[in-house]
Scaffold this motif. Structure first.
Motif, PDB file in Angstrom:
ATOM      1  N   ILE A  95      -3.618  -1.565   6.496  1.00  0.00           N
ATOM      2  CA  ILE A  95      -3.566  -2.527   5.397  1.00  0.00           C
ATOM      3  C   ILE A  95      -2.422  -2.114   4.484  1.00  0.00           C
ATOM      4  CG2 ILE A  95      -4.806  -3.557   3.460  1.00  0.00           C
ATOM      5  CD1 ILE A  95      -7.408  -2.882   4.907  1.00  0.00           C
ATOM      6  N   THR A  96      -1.482  -3.009   4.266  1.00  0.00           N
ATOM      7  CA  THR A  96      -0.299  -2.690   3.488  1.00  0.00           C
ATOM      8  C   THR A  96      -0.362  -3.334   2.107  1.00  0.00           C
ATOM      9  OG1 THR A  96       0.940  -4.604   4.258  1.00  0.00           O
ATOM     10  CG2 THR A  96       1.047  -2.603   5.611  1.00  0.00           C
ATOM     11  N   LEU A  97       0.552  -2.906   1.257  1.00  0.00           N
ATOM     12  CA  LEU A  97       0.647  -3.498  -0.080  1.00  0.00           C
ATOM     13  C   LEU A  97       0.907  -4.998   0.018  1.00  0.00           C
ATOM     14  CD1 LEU A  97       0.930  -3.139  -3.196  1.00  0.00           C
ATOM     15  CD2 LEU A  97       3.364  -2.727  -2.804  1.00  0.00           C
ATOM     16  N   THR A 103      16.626   8.083  -3.690  1.00  0.00           N
ATOM     17  CA  THR A 103      15.287   8.563  -4.006  1.00  0.00           C
ATOM     18  C   THR A 103      14.989   9.877  -3.292  1.00  0.00           C
ATOM     19  OG1 THR A 103      12.924   8.078  -3.800  1.00  0.00           O
ATOM     20  CG2 THR A 103      14.369   7.133  -2.147  1.00  0.00           C
ATOM     21  N   PRO A 104      14.240  10.784  -3.931  1.00  0.00           N
ATOM     22  CA  PRO A 104      13.841  12.008  -3.232  1.00  0.00           C
ATOM     23  C   PRO A 104      12.707  11.794  -2.239  1.00  0.00           C
ATOM     24  CG  PRO A 104      12.915  11.980  -5.447  1.00  0.00           C
ATOM     25  CD  PRO A 104      13.804  10.770  -5.335  1.00  0.00           C
ATOM     26  N   TRP A 105      12.159  10.573  -2.218  1.00  0.00           N
ATOM     27  CA  TRP A 105      11.073  10.279  -1.286  1.00  0.00           C
ATOM     28  C   TRP A 105      11.651   9.846   0.055  1.00  0.00           C
ATOM     29  CZ3 TRP A 105       6.026  11.272  -2.030  1.00  0.00           C
ATOM     30  CH2 TRP A 105       5.613  11.556  -3.329  1.00  0.00           C
ATOM     31  N   VAL A 106      11.050  10.341   1.143  1.00  0.00           N
ATOM     32  CA  VAL A 106      11.555  10.025   2.482  1.00  0.00           C
ATOM     33  C   VAL A 106      10.429   9.490   3.359  1.00  0.00           C
ATOM     34  CG1 VAL A 106      13.408  11.722   2.360  1.00  0.00           C
ATOM     35  CG2 VAL A 106      11.204  12.386   3.319  1.00  0.00           C
ATOM     36  N   ASN A 107      10.832   8.694   4.318  1.00  0.00           N
ATOM     37  CA  ASN A 107       9.929   8.094   5.291  1.00  0.00           C
ATOM     38  C   ASN A 107       9.765   9.070   6.462  1.00  0.00           C
ATOM     39  OD1 ASN A 107       8.931   6.489   7.508  1.00  0.00           O
ATOM     40  ND2 ASN A 107       9.634   4.649   6.451  1.00  0.00           N
ATOM     41  N   PRO A 108       8.539   9.268   6.956  1.00  0.00           N
ATOM     42  CA  PRO A 108       8.400  10.176   8.110  1.00  0.00           C
ATOM     43  C   PRO A 108       9.237   9.740   9.303  1.00  0.00           C
ATOM     44  CG  PRO A 108       6.377   8.929   7.730  1.00  0.00           C
ATOM     45  CD  PRO A 108       7.245   8.717   6.535  1.00  0.00           C
ATOM     46  N   PRO A 135       9.660  -0.728   4.170  1.00  0.00           N
ATOM     47  CA  PRO A 135       9.447  -0.799   2.714  1.00  0.00           C
ATOM     48  C   PRO A 135       9.370   0.579   2.068  1.00  0.00           C
ATOM     49  CG  PRO A 135       7.454  -1.398   3.920  1.00  0.00           C
ATOM     50  CD  PRO A 135       8.555  -1.313   4.930  1.00  0.00           C
ATOM     51  N   ALA A 136       9.678   0.604   0.777  1.00  0.00           N
ATOM     52  CA  ALA A 136       9.692   1.873   0.041  1.00  0.00           C
ATOM     53  C   ALA A 136       8.324   2.527   0.011  1.00  0.00           C
ATOM     54  CB  ALA A 136      10.204   1.637  -1.373  1.00  0.00           C
ATOM     55  N   THR A 185       6.508   8.615   2.253  1.00  0.00           N
ATOM     56  CA  THR A 185       5.300   9.359   1.880  1.00  0.00           C
ATOM     57  C   THR A 185       5.515  10.863   1.776  1.00  0.00           C
ATOM     58  OG1 THR A 185       4.686   9.376   4.223  1.00  0.00           O
ATOM     59  CG2 THR A 185       3.748   7.626   2.847  1.00  0.00           C
ATOM     60  N   TRP A 186       6.783  11.301   1.808  1.00  0.00           N
ATOM     61  CA  TRP A 186       7.080  12.728   1.659  1.00  0.00           C
ATOM     62  C   TRP A 186       8.117  12.905   0.563  1.00  0.00           C
ATOM     63  CZ3 TRP A 186       4.996  16.811   4.652  1.00  0.00           C
ATOM     64  CH2 TRP A 186       4.148  16.408   5.694  1.00  0.00           C
TER      65      TRP A 186
END
Length: 805
Positions: free
Chosen positions: A676-678, A503-508, A405-406, A410-411
């Motif tokens: 705990i997730t969204l 998106t400029p956001w990336v997953n670790p 999921p988006a 977190t980076w």
């Protein structure tokens, strides 16, 4: 390796005659050699190893990940992936240089895993180096702990696919000697050490000496049954005991301290007339109620102390007064705990690995003295490596991240060329920065963790909502993170466009920016490159060794490093340039993203080091004695051959090295979001908005981790209870009662009707909470103190002191 030629200038001499050239072909494999596969079967225990959930900095540093990386520039030596000597260095150092940035008194585990091997010498060995015309013994701690971990991507809700996983190892090198622990019982001992014969007085015992209430410890008695007190052992005191039952005999002492002479033997004489034989040489005191111990063998001699009736003693000699040799003493066994002791002076490979959690104690930094250092210093070498195929793992992880999921991104990626708008005091939500303002482009990619952006103060964040004419965006004022083409750190505003694609956001788990490099550089080539860059070669040596230096400089690892840190583009790489690069967050991050396949420093092959003889000017006719001593030290520090195949590592020693601080920083924050997730929160209460869920999720996860709410049923219980009691809204229990109302409600346990309001008394005296009557001022109108007292020692809670705060 902590000291491997860190003082190379002391070992190198330009006026030595070099022997015949020796080929490098047998030292390390060449680019044409395919990567060797692990030769050892994976131990069965590895398959059962649970995926890690938690990470920790080795010194529990809570600073942002980028700052943790740049702090490593303060180390006196030992950078990743090159040391100050220009040779391969597979880890990072924490030493006197980094000591000012964090508390380095104890070393902690990087992540959840299991201890598979260790070595703790009682006393570290020393190396005899020549200093001028004298030899000086310089110590080097070779103590280490090796921990095995399993990194696994989080499961995807609704998918039965197995996430990619990686077995990796963390190594903690140059730890404290066993003798240091023995000399100071107060030093905490790692839990994975086995329990020895020695035991320790618990810190919770509360016996006191009459008249000295501040001296708490454990009573020492004269008998195993209904014994009288002879002495008091302080908390933490180490003892050995024998026997069975509640009270056991002390074996590490001959008697009370009051009777001991300077050399440890007992003073005093006893009258045989008041002793009853119980065994050969042993007697029991039959004084009434006690027997005098006299300084000399005479009834008129000074009385040293008395021994209670029933005390067991050993005596020697003839006549009425006999020499006291031993007083048997007994202590309460359950007031002792096992004292941990390593199996010392050898490498220990555990048949049954011992589980360890992130932040658990590994040990303490030991002493290490380099060849040219005037004195030893505390130094930790930390590294991470894997024998698995890391290339395949990263590819699979990137594919897996595309399915996540988006919210797991977190980076924030700020690509090279990002516009950094110079700060102006007029900038605000009503007058935000614009890209037309004075600005400077950044000169390197940088990943910024969401936690850092969320933690910025309000004046450094500007949220621009979307309108019909413009898209939504966020502005962040970042100080000292990005740099320009001159390597000058910037202070300014960067813009994040919300909702853009991609998106400029990336997953670790995308491992953004990470490169895998196969390093074919031999130590001799690396040394030649370093000495040439440092201008330590003569013209003759340049001619002889220039080809070696060229081979190193043009290799895949050096080429990548030149792209990052060769500031003046002169084709040379010095320790100063490497250290300066680590001071820049973007460069420190880029260096930490290099995964390098290379032979472990701890795999000893003599021909690899003998190949350096020529460059260092050592030969049979012109021996370099300090270099010979250094090679012997390298051999003594190595451990790979004794450990590798037993724990699942390849015998040939070629593994993938990963920056330990970079890796923990990459995943530490993301792992915090997994409990705990969204989706879970929305399932528990669908009416909550996504924005509100994002606000409270960090707090729910914080306390879920703290109280180990880490299984599906525990999470379900927590969400059900919080949802029922608070509806996921902020609530506070009102405990700010007046003294009278406080005693009425809480004064008698179980809320019994034993309270008389007219007399303000509690009738049910056995259930009275006396402090609420004797100290009402402490608890009335004080919610924290009252709650701590009322709820202490109930439902698994600790005592009153542990509840406060």
């Amino acid at each position: 390796m902590a000291s491997l030629f860190s003082q190379f200038f002391d070992l190198f001499s330009s006026d030595r005659k070099a022997p015949t050239y020796v080929s490098d072909s047998s030292v390390l494999r060449t680019p044409e050699t395919p990567p060797a596969q692990p030769q050892a079967p994976v131990p069965a225990s590895t398959a059962k190893l649970q995926p890690l959930k938690n990470w920790s900095h080795p010194f529990k540093d809570k600073n942002p990940p980028l700052l943790q990386l740049t702090q490593l520039a303060k180390a006196a030596s030992g950078y990743y992936p090159l040391g100050r000597n220009g040779l391969w260095h597979g880890g990072v150092h924490f030493d006197s240089g980094t000591a000012g940035t964090q508390e380095q008194s104890s070393v902690h585990c990087l992540a959840d895993g299991e201890v598979v091997a260790y070595r703790i010498d009682k006393h570290s060995p020393t190396t005899a180096y020549f200093v001028n015309t004298l030899t000086v013994q310089k110590p080097f701690s070779r103590n280490f702990v090796l921990v095995r971990h399993r990194l696994e991507a989080p499961k995807i809700e609704g998918s039965t696919d197995i996430p990619p996983s990686l077995t990796f190892y963390s190594l903690y090198m140059h730890l404290q000697d066993w003798a240091d622990y023995q000399s100071d019982p107060a030093i905490a001992r790692p839990a994975f050490w086995p329990e020895g014969q020695t035991r320790r007085v618990k810190a919770t015992v509360k016996d006191v000496v009459p008249g000295h209430p501040g001296q708490q410890g454990l009573n020492v008695r004269n008998q195993a049954q209904r014994g009288k007190v002879l002495a008091l052992l302080p908390r933490g005191a180490e003892v050995t005991v024998s026997g069975e039952g509640d009270y056991r005999k002390l074996e590490n002492t001959t008697g009370p301290d009051v009777l001991k002479s300077a050399d440890g033997s007992l003073l005093g004489y006893l009258s045989i007339n008041f002793l009853e034989p119980i065994a050969e040489g042993e007697y029991q005191v039959k004084g009434n109620p006690s027997l005098n111990v006299r300084a000399e063998a005479s009834a008129s001699s000074t009385i040293i102390t008395t021994l209670p009736n029933g005390t067991e003693v050993t005596i020697s000699g003839e006549g009425e007064f006999r020499k006291l040799e031993r007083v048997n003493q007994y202590v309460h066994f359950k007031s002792l705990e096992g004292a941990r002791e390593p199996i010392a002076d050898r490498i220990v490979v555990l048949d049954q690995p011992i589980a360890i959690k992130a932040a658990d104690l590994i040990g303490h930094i030991g002493l290490y003295q380099d060849s040219g250092a005037e004195r030893p210093e505390e130094k930790l070498h930390l590294e991470v490596f894997s024998g698995d195929n890391v290339e395949t793992f990263i590819k699979d992880s990137r594919d897996w991240a595309d399915l996540m999921p988006a919210t797991d991104k977190t980076w924030l990626k700020l690509a090279k060329g990002t516009t950094v708008v110079t700060h102006q005091v007029s900038f605000s939500a009503t007058q935000p920065p614009t890209l037309s303002e004075a600005s400077t482009p950044s000169d390197a990619d940088l990943l910024v963790p969401k936690s850092l952006l969320d933690g910025l103060p309000a004046e450094k964040k500007i949220v621009i909502p979307a309108t019909a004419e413009r898209k939504a965006c966020n502005w962040y004022r970042l100080e000292g993170l990005l740099h320009d083409a001159n390597n000058t750190l910037l202070d300014g505003w960067v813009r994040e466009e919300v909702g853009v694609t991609p998106t400029p956001w990336v997953n670790p788990w995308s491992w953004e920016g990470y490169d895998t490099i196969f390093n074919y550089d031999t130590p001799r080539q690396a040394l030649a490159s370093f000495l040439r860059a440092a201008n330590r070669f003569s013209e003759d040596q340049l001619e002889r060794h220039g080809a070696l230096a060229d081979a190193s400089d043009k290799g895949p690892m050096k080429s990548r490093l030149y792209d990052i840190i060769d500031r003046d583009r002169d084709g040379k790489m010095t320790a100063e340039e490497l250290q300066a690069a680590i001071n820049l967050p973007a460069h420190a991050q880029s260096l930490s993203q290099l995964i390098i396949h290379y032979e472990s420093e701890w795999h000893y092959k003599p021909q690899k080091w003998d190949a350096l003889d020529e460059v260092l000017g050592h030969s049979g006719s012109t021996p370099h004695l300090n270099w010979l001593a250094e090679k012997e030290r390298i051999k003594q520090m190595s451990w790979w051959d004794e450990v590798a195949t037993k724990v699942g590592l390849p015998a040939h020693g070629q593994v993938y090295h990963i920056h330990p601080v970079g890796m923990s920083g990459l995943f530490a924050r993301s792992s915090e979001r997994q409990l705990i997730t969204l989706a879970m929160l929305k399932k528990a209460k669908p009416s909550l908005t996504d924005a509100y869920c994002e606000t409270i999720l960090p707090f729910l996860n914080k306390y879920a981790r703290l109280y180990e709410i880490n299984t599906p049923i525990r999470v379900a219980h927590l969400l059900a209870q919080v949802g029922h009691e608070s509806g996921f809204k902020v609530r506070e229990e009102n405990l700010r009662y007046t003294a009278v109302r406080m005693r009425q409600i809480f004064g008698c346990r179980n809320n019994q009707s034993g309270y008389n309001s007219s007399t303000d008394e509690c009738i049910a005296l056995p259930r009275l909470r006396p402090k609420l009557w004797s100290e009402p001022g402490v608890y009335a109108h004080n919610a924290v103190s009252l709650g701590s007292y009322v709820y202490a020692n109930r439902n698994g809670n600790g005592d009153e002191a542990s509840q406060e705060g």
